[in-house]
Design a protein around this motif. Sequence first.
Motif, short mmCIF file in Angstrom:
data_model
loop_
_atom_site.label_atom_id
_atom_site.label_comp_id
_atom_site.label_asym_id
_atom_site.label_seq_id
_atom_site.Cartn_x
_atom_site.Cartn_y
_atom_site.Cartn_z
N UNK A 3 0.83 -1.21 0.00
CA UNK A 3 0.00 0.00 0.00
C UNK A 3 0.86 1.26 0.00
N UNK A 4 1.91 1.29 -0.81
CA UNK A 4 2.75 2.48 -0.92
C UNK A 4 1.98 3.54 -1.68
N UNK A 5 2.04 4.78 -1.25
CA UNK A 5 1.31 5.82 -1.97
C UNK A 5 1.93 6.08 -3.34
N UNK A 6 1.07 6.43 -4.26
CA UNK A 6 1.53 6.87 -5.57
C UNK A 6 0.54 7.89 -6.11
N UNK A 7 1.01 8.71 -7.04
CA UNK A 7 0.19 9.78 -7.59
C UNK A 7 -0.48 9.31 -8.88
N UNK A 8 -1.80 9.41 -8.86
CA UNK A 8 -2.63 9.04 -10.01
C UNK A 8 -3.25 10.30 -10.59
N UNK A 9 -2.98 10.56 -11.87
CA UNK A 9 -3.61 11.67 -12.56
C UNK A 9 -4.80 11.12 -13.35
N UNK A 10 -5.99 11.61 -13.04
CA UNK A 10 -7.19 11.25 -13.79
C UNK A 10 -7.42 12.38 -14.79
N UNK A 11 -7.35 12.04 -16.06
CA UNK A 11 -7.46 13.03 -17.13
C UNK A 11 -8.85 12.95 -17.73
N UNK A 12 -9.59 14.05 -17.62
CA UNK A 12 -10.95 14.12 -18.18
C UNK A 12 -10.82 14.62 -19.61
N UNK A 13 -11.10 13.73 -20.57
CA UNK A 13 -10.76 13.97 -21.97
C UNK A 13 -11.76 14.72 -22.82
N UNK A 14 -12.93 15.02 -22.33
CA UNK A 14 -13.93 15.71 -23.14
C UNK A 14 -13.99 17.19 -22.76
N UNK A 15 -14.14 18.02 -23.78
CA UNK A 15 -14.30 19.46 -23.56
C UNK A 15 -15.60 19.97 -24.18
N UNK A 36 -6.63 4.17 -0.19
CA UNK A 36 -5.95 5.28 0.47
C UNK A 36 -4.51 5.49 0.02
N UNK A 37 -3.94 4.55 -0.69
CA UNK A 37 -2.56 4.69 -1.16
C UNK A 37 -2.48 5.55 -2.44
N UNK A 38 -3.61 6.01 -2.94
CA UNK A 38 -3.63 6.82 -4.16
C UNK A 38 -3.73 8.30 -3.80
N UNK A 39 -2.79 9.07 -4.31
CA UNK A 39 -2.83 10.53 -4.22
C UNK A 39 -3.38 11.00 -5.56
N UNK A 40 -4.54 11.60 -5.55
CA UNK A 40 -5.28 11.91 -6.77
C UNK A 40 -5.01 13.33 -7.27
N UNK A 41 -4.82 13.44 -8.57
CA UNK A 41 -4.73 14.73 -9.25
C UNK A 41 -5.68 14.66 -10.45
N UNK A 42 -6.75 15.44 -10.43
CA UNK A 42 -7.71 15.44 -11.54
C UNK A 42 -7.35 16.54 -12.52
N UNK A 43 -7.10 16.15 -13.76
CA UNK A 43 -6.72 17.07 -14.82
C UNK A 43 -7.89 17.16 -15.80
N UNK A 44 -8.65 18.23 -15.70
CA UNK A 44 -9.82 18.43 -16.55
C UNK A 44 -9.41 19.25 -17.77
#
Length: 189
Positions: A3-15, A36-44
Motif C-alpha cells: 500500500x505504498x502511496x503513488x500519484x494518479x492523474x485522472x485526465x478528463x478527456x472531453x471538452x 488510500x494509497x492513491x494521491x489523486x490529481x484530476x486534470x480536466x
Amino acid sequence: MPQHPYRLAVIIGSTRKGRFAPVIANWFTRQTERHPHIELDTVDLDALRPYELRYGSEEYETFAKRIDEADAFVVVTPEYNHSFPAPLKHAIDLLHPQWQAKPVGFVSYGGISGGLRAVEQLRLVFAELHATTVRETVSFPVAGELFDDAGDLHDPAPATQAADTLLDQLTWWALALREARATRPYGRA
C-alpha cells in the motif's frame, strides 16, 4: 498488495459543451477514495484548454509538471465518431518524456460500444509514447441511462468491481515502474 502511496492523474478527456464526462469522472474519483494509497490529481481538459497551451508558458509548464509527477494515469474518455476527442489527442501530444514508462488505464463511455473503440485507439497512441496500458477498463455503454440525476449508478456493483480491478492493476504497474525508473532511468528520448 503493498500500500505504498503513488500519484494518479485522472485526465478528463472531453471538452464538449454539455459533456457527460464530469459525471463519469466524479464517479471514478469516488472509487479511488477506497484506495488510500492513491494521491489523486484530476486534470480536466476543459479547464486546461490544451489548444491554448504554448510551449514555455506558465500554463504549459504547470501541465507538464503535473504529468511528470504522476506515477500513473486514468484517461476518462468518451467515444466520438468511433474515436476519442481531438483535444485529448492534442493534450497527449504536447508532451513526450513525461508519459514514458508509466501505466495508463481507461474509463470510457459512449453508445453501444461504451467507448471501447476510443480506448483501443488510445492504446496505440500511448504505446508510441512508451507508456504501458493496463488491460482492464471500466466501460459504460449508453452511459446516460446508467446513472441517476445525482451521478450515482442504478446498479453500481459491476462497475465498482471493474474499477477495483483496474485500480489494482494500475497500482501494481505504478509501483513497479516507479521503482524501475528510480533504479534504471528510462531513456528520455
